[in-house]
Design an enzyme around this catalytic site. Structure first.
Site, short mmCIF file in Angstrom:
data_model
loop_
_atom_site.label_atom_id
_atom_site.label_comp_id
_atom_site.label_asym_id
_atom_site.label_seq_id
_atom_site.Cartn_x
_atom_site.Cartn_y
_atom_site.Cartn_z
N ARG A 62 0.82 -1.21 0.00
CA ARG A 62 0.00 0.00 0.00
C ARG A 62 0.85 1.27 0.00
NH1 ARG A 62 -4.27 -1.29 2.95
NH2 ARG A 62 -2.81 -2.96 3.32
N THR A 63 1.83 1.34 0.89
CA THR A 63 2.64 2.55 0.99
C THR A 63 3.39 2.80 -0.32
OG1 THR A 63 2.91 2.15 3.34
CG2 THR A 63 4.44 3.69 2.33
N LYS A 90 24.37 -8.91 -2.27
CA LYS A 90 25.79 -9.21 -2.53
C LYS A 90 26.70 -8.51 -1.55
CE LYS A 90 24.65 -9.53 -7.43
NZ LYS A 90 24.72 -8.76 -8.67
N ARG A 112 12.05 2.86 2.54
CA ARG A 112 11.62 2.05 3.68
C ARG A 112 12.78 1.14 4.03
NH1 ARG A 112 6.00 -0.98 4.54
NH2 ARG A 112 5.54 1.17 5.09
N HIS A 140 6.79 6.10 10.95
CA HIS A 140 6.18 6.03 9.64
C HIS A 140 5.43 7.34 9.44
CE1 HIS A 140 4.45 4.68 6.03
NE2 HIS A 140 3.79 3.62 6.42
#
Lengths: 316, 184
Positions: A62-63, A90, A112, A140
């Site tokens: 959603r975000t 890696k 995020r 958030h």
């Protein structure tokens, strides 16, 4: 709206770095973008020479969609990156990964990351605006901005003295911390409500009430923000470690119609999604007229447009 | 060097006459069955409201519609403008698809606001035609090929000067002033 205002910070790292005036400015700008989103052509050219990188080191649906839509509605160019299948696997460091992306002339980073403070760290290393789309269990901010925007639509612009309860898994929720900071900036009374094991001990120091009784909280509150039980942060193999069973959690902290009907006045019900129907909230409540869950999602795009617009402008 | 005084370009009596003339000129070309007025925010919408009120007196039968359009998000100087640009309320309660639109602003200077306004207007549908009405046309200062159809008054001024339109609703009197420098 007063003219020619700008945000006090070059980044959006968390609500902690925002003033009341910043939040009001974001909300006022979002109101105009909400109008844009309801036009036949839902797009403006403000960021047409601007490139935004969405860096998602942790899963999101959603975000990520909401940010991407907000960027596209502002005519920005968008590049997406997710940690799965990338050079992060890696062994590349965060700063190297981001600097490589910035070398391709990217103007802003939406990120995020699972580690709290990753954005703060990155902000000291690079010189483009950074928007925090969630850092672990810390903050958030855009979710809190859209939640408070939706609350102001529902309860009135002045939240002073309004009683807002955040219910559920406070411990693992980045939404909880950002929300309570934003609500306090706006003058609301904030209470958290959840099992003893899911409410951090230090929380009272932030000036919030703590309750372990949902029935009493329903009597107290003007609005409830129902948080999701985060199964992925509980433990391995879908086991629950912070309470005896999901059934017991639902008995004590699940929001049902019966519980809601005991309230002396109608309550506004919020949920940041994704909903565990039948756990923290019943379908009947989630789909009722008092729930503003889908308004939150709609407002999310407008609020994120406002954040991107204001941060992009600050550079100009 | 003597400092030049701020000068009243249009005193209140002349202001009223100009508004009246503009309203009559609009009626000459539009019967307002298919025409809408759209004022550009923030200052053009005041003129659009005044014209709408006068048109309603002159054409009591017609349903004259007036929208307020904000072009902030469509400007071309978003990231180069000295000060941040804050949006104004956009209040368009109708679509302009297939309509004739008279775009209204108070002062026409470089033409860039009108350019942004035309883009912003297209987000509300494709009008059949767009005309431009302005109270003040600052000639010889255009940066884009944009010319008004209805003009209150032509003014020849130098770039450093600033034309300020004052309205009875906000300033107590209707008049236009030429300032020798842009107010802060």
């Amino acid at each position: 709206m007063s003219e020619n205002q700008t945000l006090s910070s070059p980044h959006l790292l968390g609500i902690r770095g925002l003033s009341r005036e910043d939040i009001d400015l974001i909300h006022a700008t979002a109101t105009e973008f909400k109008d844009v989103l309801n036009r036949p052509i839902k797009k403006v050219p403000s960021l047409r020479d601007f490139t935004v990188a969405n860096l998602f080191f942790e899963n999101s649906t959603r975000t990520r969609l909401s940010f991407e839509l907000a960027e596209k509605r502002l005519s920005a160019d968008v590049v997406n990156f997710s940690a799965a299948g990338s050079s992060v696997k890696k062994g590349e460091t965060l700063v190297d990964t981001v600097n490589n992306i910035l070398a391709m002339k990217v103007d802003m980073v939406v990120m995020r990351h699972p580690h709290p403070g990753a954005h703060q760290f990155l902000a000291s290393k690079i010189d483009v605006p950074i928007v925090n789309a969630g850092d672990g269990t810390h903050e958030h901010p855009t979710q809190a901005l859209l939640d408070t925007f939706s609350l102001r639509e529902s309860l009135g612009q002045d939240l002073t003295g309004k009683n807002i309860a955040i219910v559920g898994d406070i411990q693992h929720s980045r939404v909880a911390l950002s929300n309570l900071l934003a609500l306090q900036r706006l003058g609301a009374n904030v209470r958290v409500c959840g099992p003893e094991t899911l409410v951090p001990r230090h929380l009272r120091e932030l000036g919030v009430e703590v309750s372990h009784d949902l029935d009493e909280t329903v009597q107290w509150a003007d609005a409830l923000n129902m948080l999701r039980i985060q199964m992925e942060r509980q433990g391995p193999d879908d086991s629950v470690r912070f309470f005896p069973s999901l059934r017991e959690y639902t008995m004590r902290f699940g929001l049902t119609m019966e519980r809601l009907e005991q309230a002396s006045r109608p309550l506004t019900i919020m949920h940041p999604g994704p909903i565990n129907r039948g756990v923290e909230i019943t379908s009947e409540v989630a789909d009722s007229e008092h729930a503003i869950i889908l308004d939150q999602v709609e407002n999310g795009v407008a609020v994120r447009m406002a954040v991107l617009y204001l941060l992009a402008q600050r550079r100009g | 060097m003597l400092e030049m005084q701020n000068q009243v370009l249009i005193p209140p009596p002349q202001f009223a006459l100009i508004l009246d003339r503009l309203a009559h000129q609009l009626i000459e070309h539009h019967d307002f069955s298919e025409t809408d007025l759209v004022g550009l925010q923030p200052r053009g919408s005041r003129l659009a409201e005044r014209l709408t009120a006068r048109l309603k007196e002159l054409l009591p039968e017609a349903n004259v519609r007036c929208g307020k359009l904000d072009a902030t998000f469509f400007r071309d100087d978003f990231r180069t403008h000295a000060k941040p640009l804050s949006p104004n309320v956009n209040d368009m309660e109708f679509d302009v698809e297939g309509r004739h639109v008279v775009l209204v602003d108070d002062v026409l200077f470089t033409g860039r606001t009108i350019r942004a306004g035309l883009d912003a207007l297209l987000a509300h549908g494709r009008p059949n035609s767009v005309a431009l009405a302005v109270l003040i046309d600052r000639r010889f200062s255009r940066e884009l090929p944009i010319e008004p159809n209805y003009i209150g008054k032509h003014i020849d001024s130098i770039g450093a000067q600033h034309v300020k339109v004052e309205w009875a609703e906000e300033h107590g009197v209707d008049q236009v002033i030429l300032l020798n420098e842009k107010p802060q």
